[in-house]
Design a protein around this motif. Structure first.
Motif, mmCIF file in Angstrom:
data_model
loop_
_atom_site.group_PDB
_atom_site.id
_atom_site.type_symbol
_atom_site.label_atom_id
_atom_site.label_comp_id
_atom_site.label_asym_id
_atom_site.label_seq_id
_atom_site.Cartn_x
_atom_site.Cartn_y
_atom_site.Cartn_z
ATOM 1 N N ALA A 138 0.851 -1.189 0.000
ATOM 2 C CA ALA A 138 0.000 0.000 0.000
ATOM 3 C C ALA A 138 0.890 1.243 0.000
ATOM 4 C CB ALA A 138 -0.920 0.005 1.211
ATOM 5 N N VAL A 139 0.576 2.178 -0.896
ATOM 6 C CA VAL A 139 1.412 3.373 -1.077
ATOM 7 C C VAL A 139 0.511 4.588 -1.287
ATOM 8 C CG1 VAL A 139 3.181 4.486 -2.493
ATOM 9 C CG2 VAL A 139 3.234 2.005 -2.131
ATOM 10 N N ARG A 171 5.643 15.166 11.871
ATOM 11 C CA ARG A 171 5.253 13.770 11.690
ATOM 12 C C ARG A 171 3.964 13.617 10.887
ATOM 13 N NH1 ARG A 171 7.603 10.084 15.134
ATOM 14 N NH2 ARG A 171 5.707 8.804 15.096
ATOM 15 N N LEU A 172 3.389 14.730 10.452
ATOM 16 C CA LEU A 172 2.099 14.693 9.765
ATOM 17 C C LEU A 172 2.269 14.908 8.261
ATOM 18 C CD1 LEU A 172 -0.017 16.825 12.252
ATOM 19 C CD2 LEU A 172 0.200 14.339 12.156
ATOM 20 N N ARG A 173 1.386 14.290 7.490
ATOM 21 C CA ARG A 173 1.380 14.448 6.034
ATOM 22 C C ARG A 173 -0.058 14.600 5.550
ATOM 23 N NH1 ARG A 173 5.767 14.923 7.418
ATOM 24 N NH2 ARG A 173 7.702 13.922 6.688
ATOM 25 N N ALA A 174 -0.225 15.403 4.511
ATOM 26 C CA ALA A 174 -1.522 15.544 3.844
ATOM 27 C C ALA A 174 -1.550 14.564 2.680
ATOM 28 C CB ALA A 174 -1.718 16.973 3.360
ATOM 29 N N ASP A 202 -10.976 6.835 2.607
ATOM 30 C CA ASP A 202 -9.539 6.657 2.445
ATOM 31 C C ASP A 202 -9.229 5.164 2.437
ATOM 32 O OD1 ASP A 202 -6.689 7.490 2.462
ATOM 33 O OD2 ASP A 202 -6.723 6.604 4.457
ATOM 34 N N ASP A 203 -8.939 4.631 1.253
ATOM 35 C CA ASP A 203 -8.698 3.193 1.143
ATOM 36 C C ASP A 203 -7.467 2.765 1.930
ATOM 37 O OD1 ASP A 203 -10.715 2.123 -1.054
ATOM 38 O OD2 ASP A 203 -10.045 4.102 -1.679
ATOM 39 N N ALA A 204 -6.462 3.625 1.993
ATOM 40 C CA ALA A 204 -5.271 3.287 2.763
ATOM 41 C C ALA A 204 -5.606 3.106 4.240
ATOM 42 C CB ALA A 204 -4.207 4.366 2.586
ATOM 43 N N GLY A 205 -6.565 3.873 4.742
ATOM 44 C CA GLY A 205 -6.977 3.717 6.129
ATOM 45 C C GLY A 205 -7.588 2.354 6.388
ATOM 46 N N MET A 206 -8.311 1.835 5.399
ATOM 47 C CA MET A 206 -8.880 0.497 5.531
ATOM 48 C C MET A 206 -7.768 -0.550 5.581
ATOM 49 S SD MET A 206 -12.083 0.737 2.876
ATOM 50 C CE MET A 206 -12.629 -0.935 3.258
ATOM 51 N N VAL A 207 -6.770 -0.376 4.717
ATOM 52 C CA VAL A 207 -5.655 -1.322 4.687
ATOM 53 C C VAL A 207 -4.877 -1.280 5.997
ATOM 54 C CG1 VAL A 207 -3.450 -1.831 3.565
ATOM 55 C CG2 VAL A 207 -5.472 -1.332 2.177
ATOM 56 N N MET A 215 3.044 2.827 2.961
ATOM 57 C CA MET A 215 4.217 3.654 2.718
ATOM 58 C C MET A 215 3.823 4.971 2.039
ATOM 59 S SD MET A 215 6.542 1.815 4.034
ATOM 60 C CE MET A 215 7.996 2.740 3.509
ATOM 61 N N VAL A 216 4.601 6.007 2.309
ATOM 62 C CA VAL A 216 4.351 7.331 1.741
ATOM 63 C C VAL A 216 5.453 7.682 0.752
ATOM 64 C CG1 VAL A 216 4.235 9.807 2.259
ATOM 65 C CG2 VAL A 216 3.081 8.162 3.750
ATOM 66 N N VAL A 217 5.056 8.175 -0.427
ATOM 67 C CA VAL A 217 5.995 8.727 -1.402
ATOM 68 C C VAL A 217 5.660 10.205 -1.574
ATOM 69 C CG1 VAL A 217 6.319 6.530 -2.603
ATOM 70 C CG2 VAL A 217 4.530 8.105 -3.374
#
Length: 248
Positions: A138-139, A171-174, A202-207, A215-217
């Motif tokens: 997940a990215v 530590r925060l990201r949008a 937010d599908d990443a939140g489900m994962v 992971m964040v890019v």
């Protein structure tokens, strides 16, 4: 086609069944014009510009799939990219599920992209796809926050709200889209994670709820979400600059 491309086939799902009430009355948000072209068309082109994306699934309003299909057929889109239109559900989560159900068996990774982010650059799309193909299940693309964020105790609209915490901004990201996933991981999240109310936004939140690391890019400032009228003004300015510099 390289062996790597054969081993990994990526599709993008664009949920576009919402009404977008914060932009005011009228057409659904995804069909609002940006530079004379519906935002949905810009979003589809943004996904199709990536040579890694071989299929785009547009999830239309439940009663509007034929109209969306006609709209897509009226605009020039990359011929190398297959485009499907399927009817969506009552929530974003249901619409994403409908898009996932329409994917061919050979799709190994999936991008979920907001139709309201019409100007995401192809480099951002490619970065997400590459990270998934390199093994991240997940990215998400994201940007550091410019503003300090306060956690508050919610009150009635317009009423003062007491601050309960100040998270460390570093530590925060949008988070933006497209969010990329190993297909099996995303399907498992939608099959096992129950979300009440409007469903998952937010599908990443489900994962994450599966215990899977997301992971964040790096994201891009032009991948902002067109939600309010002022956002549309900014999007028009970005599009005009791109056209003036032959970058679009």
């Amino acid at each position: 086609m390289s062996d790597e491309s054969r081993a990994h086939r990526t599709a993008a799902v664009i949920p576009a069944a919402g009404r977008g009430v914060r932009l005011g009355p009228g057409a659904p948000k995804a069909l609002r014009a940006l530079g004379g072209t519906p935002m949905l068309i810009h979003a589809v082109r943004a996904m199709a510009r990536s040579r890694a994306v071989s299929l785009v699934v547009v999830v239309a309003p439940s009663d509007g799939a034929p109209e969306v299909r006609r709209l897509l057929d009226e605009h020039a889109l990359p011929e190398r990219t297959e485009i499907l239109v399927v009817p969506g559900g009552d929530t974003r989560q249901a619409s994403v599920r409908a898009g996932l159900a329409a994917l061919p068996a050979d799709i190994t990774s999936v991008l979920i992209h907001d139709a309201a982010r019409p100007l995401v650059p192809v480099d951002t799309v490619d970065s997400v796809v590459e990270a998934v193909r390199d093994g991240s299940p997940a990215v998400v693309p994201a940007l550091p926050l410019a503003d300090t964020v306060k956690e508050v105790e919610p009150a009635a609209p317009g009423e003062p709200e007491p601050v309960v915490a100040t998270p460390e901004r570093a530590r925060l990201r949008a988070v933006q889209t497209p969010q990329g996933f190993d297909r099996a991981t995303l399907v498992r999240a939608h099959e096992t994670i129950a979300v009440n109310g409007e469903g998952a936004t937010d599908d990443a939140g489900m994962v994450e709820k599966l215990g899977v690391t997301v992971m964040v890019v790096p994201g891009h400032e032009e991948a902002f979400k067109v939600t309010r009228p002022l956002d549309l003004v900014l999007a028009e300015a970005v599009l005009a600059r791109r056209r003036a510099t032959d970058a679009y």
